[in-house]
Write an enzyme that holds these catalytic residues in place. Structure first.
Site, mmCIF file in Angstrom:
data_model
loop_
_atom_site.group_PDB
_atom_site.id
_atom_site.type_symbol
_atom_site.label_atom_id
_atom_site.label_comp_id
_atom_site.label_asym_id
_atom_site.label_seq_id
_atom_site.Cartn_x
_atom_site.Cartn_y
_atom_site.Cartn_z
ATOM 1 N N LYS A 52 -3.821 3.326 -8.287
ATOM 2 C CA LYS A 52 -3.318 3.051 -7.020
ATOM 3 C C LYS A 52 -3.707 4.064 -5.686
ATOM 4 O O LYS A 52 -4.090 3.914 -4.834
ATOM 5 C CB LYS A 52 -1.727 3.038 -7.015
ATOM 6 C CG LYS A 52 -1.263 1.871 -7.851
ATOM 7 C CD LYS A 52 0.312 2.002 -8.198
ATOM 8 C CE LYS A 52 0.568 0.744 -9.179
ATOM 9 N NZ LYS A 52 1.788 0.739 -9.704
ATOM 10 N N GLN A 96 7.100 4.572 -10.141
ATOM 11 C CA GLN A 96 6.460 4.080 -11.228
ATOM 12 C C GLN A 96 7.370 3.851 -12.523
ATOM 13 O O GLN A 96 8.007 4.667 -12.904
ATOM 14 C CB GLN A 96 5.084 4.853 -11.786
ATOM 15 C CG GLN A 96 4.163 4.098 -12.744
ATOM 16 C CD GLN A 96 3.330 2.920 -12.271
ATOM 17 O OE1 GLN A 96 2.974 2.855 -11.138
ATOM 18 N NE2 GLN A 96 3.327 1.883 -13.168
ATOM 19 N N ASP A 119 7.153 -2.518 -3.498
ATOM 20 C CA ASP A 119 6.862 -3.152 -4.624
ATOM 21 C C ASP A 119 7.833 -4.374 -4.754
ATOM 22 O O ASP A 119 7.488 -5.161 -5.717
ATOM 23 C CB ASP A 119 7.618 -2.158 -5.956
ATOM 24 C CG ASP A 119 6.378 -1.626 -6.760
ATOM 25 O OD1 ASP A 119 5.106 -1.889 -6.663
ATOM 26 O OD2 ASP A 119 6.765 -0.583 -7.594
#
Ligand code: NDP
Length: 291
Positions: A52, A96, A119
Site C-alpha cells: 500500500k 491494518q 477503508d
C-alpha cells in the site's frame, strides 16, 4: 473466455490517479496523504501495508507508515487515532487488521473519523453506502465493481450468488450489486456456512463471487457454462517446492472452472491488486471532498 485482469486494470487506475495527482501538485496544492497504522509483526499484514505504501509513492501521494509494537495498549492506539483525526495534513488512514487480541477492533473502528475512513469500515460509511449516499466503499467490493464495469460484464437482471457474508467483502458486494447503477441491478443471493445445497444455487448463477477463504472450493461441476467468476479468496498454502514455502490459492479451482466460464479473475492478479488501487481512489476522494 475472458481473464478479468486485475493487475492491468489496477495499473490503469493508478496511472489515472497519478495524472490527477500531478495536476494537483501543479496547481500548488499538497498531494493527497494516506497513513497506515500497523500494530505488531504479522507477516501477511507487513506485506499488505508495504505494498500500500509503495503504491502511494508510485502515484505521488504522501504516505506515512506508523508502526506500533505488539504490546501496544488500546489506550495508546486510541490516542494515535485521535492524533490522526486531528491532523489537517492527512486525508485518510487505515488501521491494518487483524489487531492483537488485547485490542477491541470494534472500539478502534468506531474511533476513526468517518471522513478519513478510506477503508470504509466505519458504520457511518457502511450505512451511507447501503443508503446509496456519498461514502467510502470498502476497497475490495469497490474493486470488484470497478472490474465488472471496466470489462462491461452485464449484471443487470442477472442472478449473482455471493458466497460469504463478511462485513468487508461478502455483505457489501451483495448490497452493491443489488443497487441501481453500473455493475448493479443484479438479483443477488448471499450464501454462507449454513447454506444448504450450495451447488443448486451456484449452478443457476450468471455471476459467482467467491469470498470464503477455502482454497479451490468452487469446482467446474458447481457452475453453469458461461458464468462470470470473481475469486476473492487469498489463502497461503504450504508448498515446499516454492522458495517462499507457500503458494497463494484462491477459492476457485482455476483451470477447470476457467475452461467452462465466460470470464474469470485469476489469483493472484485479480481482485487483490484492485483492492489496493481502490484504496488509493478512496484517498483521492477524501482529499477532493476536503478541498
Ligand atoms: P471471513 O472468514 O470473514 O468470511 C468467510 C465467509 O465465508 C463467512 O461468511 C462464512 O460463513 C463463509 N463460509 C465459510 N465456509 C463456507 C462454506 N463451506 N460454504 C459457504 N460459505 C462459507 O472472510 P473474508 O470475507 O474476510 O475473506 C474471504 C477470503 O477473501 C479470504 O481468503 C481472504 O483472505 C480474502 N480476502 C481477499 C481480499 C483481496 O484483496 N483480494 C480482501 C479481503 C479478503 P459464516 O458467516 O456462516 O461463518
Amino acid at each position: 473466455m475472458t481473464v478479468l485482469d486485475g493487475k492491468k486494470t489496477a495499473q490503469d487506475l493508478k496511472e489515472e490517479i497519478k495524472t490527477t495527482v500531478s495536476e494537483i501538485k501543479k496547481s500548488g496544492q499538497r498531494p493527497p496523504h494516506l497513513a497506515a497504522i500497523l500494530v505488531g509483526n504479522d507477516g501477511a499484514s507487513l506485506t499488505y501495508v508495504g505494498s500500500k505504501v509503495r503504491s502511494c509513492e508510485y502515484v505521488g501521494f504522501d504516505s506515512t507508515l506508523i508502526r506500533l509494537d505488539e504490546s501496544t495498549t488500546e489506550e495508546i492506539l486510541l490516542d494515535k487515532i485521535e492524533e490522526l483525526n486531528q491532523d489537517d495534513q492527512l486525508d485518510g488512514y487505515i488501521v491494518q487488521l487483524p489487531l492483537p487480541k488485547n485490542i477491541d477492533e470494534e472500539k478502534i473502528l468506531l474511533a476513526i473519523d468517518p471522513k478519513k475512513d478510506v477503508d470504509g469500515f466505519h458504520p457511518s460509511n457502511f450505512g451511507r453506502m447501503a443508503l446509496e449516499m456519498d461514502s467510502f466503499i470498502p476497497a475490495t467490493p469497490y474493486g470488484i465493481m470497478e472490474l465488472l464495469e471496466r470489462y462491461k460484464i452485464e449484471t443487470s437482471g442477472k442472478h449473482c450468488v455471493v458466497v460469504g457474508r463478511s462485513h468487508i467483502v461478502g455483505r457489501p458486494i451483495s448490497i452493491l450489486m443489488s443497487q441501481k447503477g453500473p455493475a448493479g441491478n443484479a438479483t443477488v443471493t448471499v450464501a454462507h456456512s449454513r447454506t444448504q445445497n450450495l451447488t443448486s444455487l451456484t449452478k443457476n448463477a450468471d455471476i459467482i463471487v467467491m469470498a470464503l477463504g477455502i482454497p479451490e472450493y468452487l469446482t467446474a461441476e458447481m457452475i453453469k457454462e458461461g458464468a462470470t467468476i470473481i475469486d476473492v479468496g487469498i489463502t497461503r498454502v504450504a508448498d515446499e517446492n516454492h522458495p517462499k514455502g507457500y503458494v497463494i490459492k484462491g477459492d476457485v479451482a482455476y483451470d477447470e472452472v476457467a475452461a467452462k466460464a465466460a470470464a474469470i479473475t485469476p489469483v493472484p492478479g485479480g481482485v487483490g491488486p484492485m483492492t489496493i488501487a481502490m484504496l488509493l481512489k478512496n484517498t483521492l476522494l477524501a482529499f477532493q471532498r476536503k478541498n
